[in-house]
Design a protein around this motif. Structure first.
Motif, PDB file in Angstrom:
ATOM      1  N   VAL A 246     -36.243  -7.352  25.393  1.00 25.60           N
ATOM      2  CA  VAL A 246     -35.300  -7.484  24.275  1.00 25.60           C
ATOM      3  C   VAL A 246     -33.967  -6.885  24.702  1.00 25.60           C
ATOM      4  O   VAL A 246     -33.911  -5.771  25.236  1.00 25.60           O
ATOM      5  CB  VAL A 246     -35.820  -6.768  23.024  1.00 25.60           C
ATOM      6  N   VAL A 247     -32.925  -7.660  24.478  1.00 27.75           N
ATOM      7  CA  VAL A 247     -31.572  -7.197  24.782  1.00 27.75           C
ATOM      8  C   VAL A 247     -30.791  -7.150  23.457  1.00 27.75           C
ATOM      9  O   VAL A 247     -30.595  -8.187  22.808  1.00 27.75           O
ATOM     10  CB  VAL A 247     -30.856  -8.119  25.784  1.00 27.75           C
ATOM     11  N   GLY A 248     -30.400  -5.966  23.071  1.00 28.83           N
ATOM     12  CA  GLY A 248     -29.649  -5.794  21.818  1.00 28.83           C
ATOM     13  C   GLY A 248     -28.184  -5.514  22.093  1.00 28.83           C
ATOM     14  O   GLY A 248     -27.786  -5.365  23.257  1.00 28.83           O
ATOM     15  N   GLU A 249     -27.488  -5.425  20.983  1.00 29.57           N
ATOM     16  CA  GLU A 249     -26.054  -5.077  21.069  1.00 29.57           C
ATOM     17  C   GLU A 249     -25.867  -3.689  20.476  1.00 29.57           C
ATOM     18  O   GLU A 249     -26.475  -3.327  19.463  1.00 29.57           O
ATOM     19  CB  GLU A 249     -25.213  -6.104  20.324  1.00 29.57           C
ATOM     20  N   ILE A 250     -25.029  -2.921  21.099  1.00 27.84           N
ATOM     21  CA  ILE A 250     -24.731  -1.595  20.606  1.00 27.84           C
ATOM     22  C   ILE A 250     -23.753  -1.738  19.444  1.00 27.84           C
ATOM     23  O   ILE A 250     -22.671  -2.344  19.598  1.00 27.84           O
ATOM     24  CB  ILE A 250     -24.134  -0.713  21.721  1.00 27.84           C
ATOM     25  N   GLN A 251     -24.147  -1.199  18.275  1.00 29.12           N
ATOM     26  CA  GLN A 251     -23.280  -1.282  17.092  1.00 29.12           C
ATOM     27  C   GLN A 251     -22.309  -0.092  17.085  1.00 29.12           C
ATOM     28  O   GLN A 251     -22.689   1.038  17.333  1.00 29.12           O
ATOM     29  CB  GLN A 251     -24.140  -1.266  15.812  1.00 29.12           C
ATOM     30  N   THR A 252     -21.057  -0.388  16.820  1.00 23.15           N
ATOM     31  CA  THR A 252     -20.045   0.668  16.710  1.00 23.15           C
ATOM     32  C   THR A 252     -19.448   0.677  15.289  1.00 23.15           C
ATOM     33  O   THR A 252     -19.349  -0.386  14.662  1.00 23.15           O
ATOM     34  CB  THR A 252     -18.925   0.432  17.735  1.00 23.15           C
ATOM     35  N   THR A 253     -19.128   1.816  14.813  1.00 20.72           N
ATOM     36  CA  THR A 253     -18.515   1.934  13.485  1.00 20.72           C
ATOM     37  C   THR A 253     -17.151   2.607  13.619  1.00 20.72           C
ATOM     38  O   THR A 253     -16.964   3.472  14.477  1.00 20.72           O
ATOM     39  CB  THR A 253     -19.387   2.754  12.529  1.00 20.72           C
TER      40      THR A 253
ATOM     41  N   GLY B  51     -38.723 -15.553  19.879  1.00 23.41           N
ATOM     42  CA  GLY B  51     -39.321 -14.235  19.779  1.00 23.41           C
ATOM     43  C   GLY B  51     -38.312 -13.115  19.883  1.00 23.41           C
ATOM     44  O   GLY B  51     -38.689 -11.933  19.892  1.00 23.41           O
ATOM     45  N   GLY B  52     -37.031 -13.463  20.028  1.00 28.53           N
ATOM     46  CA  GLY B  52     -35.975 -12.461  20.102  1.00 28.53           C
ATOM     47  C   GLY B  52     -35.958 -11.697  21.415  1.00 28.53           C
ATOM     48  O   GLY B  52     -35.381 -10.608  21.477  1.00 28.53           O
ATOM     49  N   ALA B  53     -36.538 -12.262  22.473  1.00 30.12           N
ATOM     50  CA  ALA B  53     -36.577 -11.546  23.761  1.00 30.12           C
ATOM     51  C   ALA B  53     -36.434 -12.540  24.913  1.00 30.12           C
ATOM     52  O   ALA B  53     -36.821 -13.714  24.813  1.00 30.12           O
ATOM     53  CB  ALA B  53     -37.868 -10.769  23.887  1.00 30.12           C
ATOM     54  N   TYR B  54     -35.881 -12.031  26.027  1.00 31.25           N
ATOM     55  CA  TYR B  54     -35.860 -12.805  27.261  1.00 31.25           C
ATOM     56  C   TYR B  54     -37.225 -12.653  27.961  1.00 31.25           C
ATOM     57  O   TYR B  54     -37.806 -11.563  27.975  1.00 31.25           O
ATOM     58  CB  TYR B  54     -34.763 -12.310  28.206  1.00 31.25           C
ATOM     59  N   GLN B  55     -37.695 -13.751  28.521  1.00 37.17           N
ATOM     60  CA  GLN B  55     -38.941 -13.707  29.311  1.00 37.17           C
ATOM     61  C   GLN B  55     -38.541 -13.652  30.790  1.00 37.17           C
ATOM     62  O   GLN B  55     -38.063 -14.632  31.345  1.00 37.17           O
ATOM     63  CB  GLN B  55     -39.808 -14.940  29.031  1.00 37.17           C
TER      64      GLN B  55
END
Length: 255
Positions: free
Chosen positions: A245-252, A203-207
């Motif tokens: 949900v834990v995402g990653e911060i995208q950097t450019t 599900g793309g998330a930690y429970q």
């Protein structure tokens, strides 16, 4: 001797006188066989006094049926309660049962423990619902407070349990963490920083879950208490699973 001589006349007169004496005697004889009517305990019959039960009254109890001193009351029944029929009959061995023995305090403690309802903690995070790798995530729960069970009173003893929250153990999916408080929204009391995203999780998330552990004690008040109190150890209560949900911060980077 001449029939009219003085000697013959005297003989005839004597015979007549004897006959006159015999006839009244015979007439009175049957009257002597009639039963005597006695009054009280003594009486007179032809000048003879008879006592009850004496010879001549038919002997023993037979004298009563022949016109004795009247009806005789029957003897009291042997072995019967004299109060029977008057509402006071008490049958031996049918006394009221003794009062029940007081219950053991330990049994009341077990009963209180089985009925104890500790609150289910509710999980909160900030940011809510979604956080990011290497970002401190604040953690806290509702329900982290002292709990007292409903008192149980039986006889002269009242038992009650008290639960004091000790710790909160967090299962964060990536790791576990234990805090000795409820946590706070600002993250100063309890927080966690994820190292990996939840992209690979179902599900793309930690429970995540939070489990509060209460230190439970019991107390007893009253004259029937076996002991005044004791320690029952820890009682855990776990929250429902909450997705995070834990995402990653995208950097450019510019070229």
């Amino acid at each position: 001797m001449s029939p009219h001589s003085p000697a013959r006349r005297r003989t005839a007169i004597g015979a007549l006188a004897g006959t006159a004496l015999v006839i009244p005697f015979l007439a009175a004889a049957p009257a002597q066989a009639a039963p005597c009517h006695l009054s009280g305990s003594t009486g007179s019959c032809n000048g003879t006094v008879h006592q009850p039960g004496s010879p001549g009254e038919g002997g023993g109890s037979g004298g009563n049926s022949g016109g004795g001193s009247g009806p005789v009351a029957p003897p009291a029944p042997v072995g019967l309660n004299p109060n029977q029929g008057q509402g006071f009959v008490q049958v031996p061995g049918n006394q009221a049962p003794p009062p029940p023995a007081k219950p053991a305090t330990a049994d009341l403690v077990a009963q209180a423990q089985a009925a104890a309802a500790f609150p289910v903690p509710i999980v909160h995070t900030a940011p809510k619902g979604k956080t990011f790798v290497r970002l401190r995530t604040s953690l806290w729960v509702d329900g982290f407070h002292v709990v007292k069970t409903q008192p149980i009173t039986v006889g002269a003893q009242t038992v009650q349990l008290t639960g004091e929250p000790a710790t909160v153990t967090w299962d964060l999916g990536e790791a576990t963490r234990t805090c000795d408080n409820a946590g706070s929204e600002d993250g100063k009391a309890c927080s966690y920083t994820y190292q990996r995203s939840s992209a690979g999780q179902p599900g793309g998330a930690y429970q995540i879950t939070a489990t509060i552990r209460w230190n439970v004690t019991w107390s007893c008040e009253g004259a029937d208490c076996d002991e005044a109190g004791g320690d029952l150890g820890q009682q855990p209560m776990q929250s429902e699973a909450t997705p995070l949900v834990v995402g990653e911060i995208q950097t450019t980077t510019g070229q």
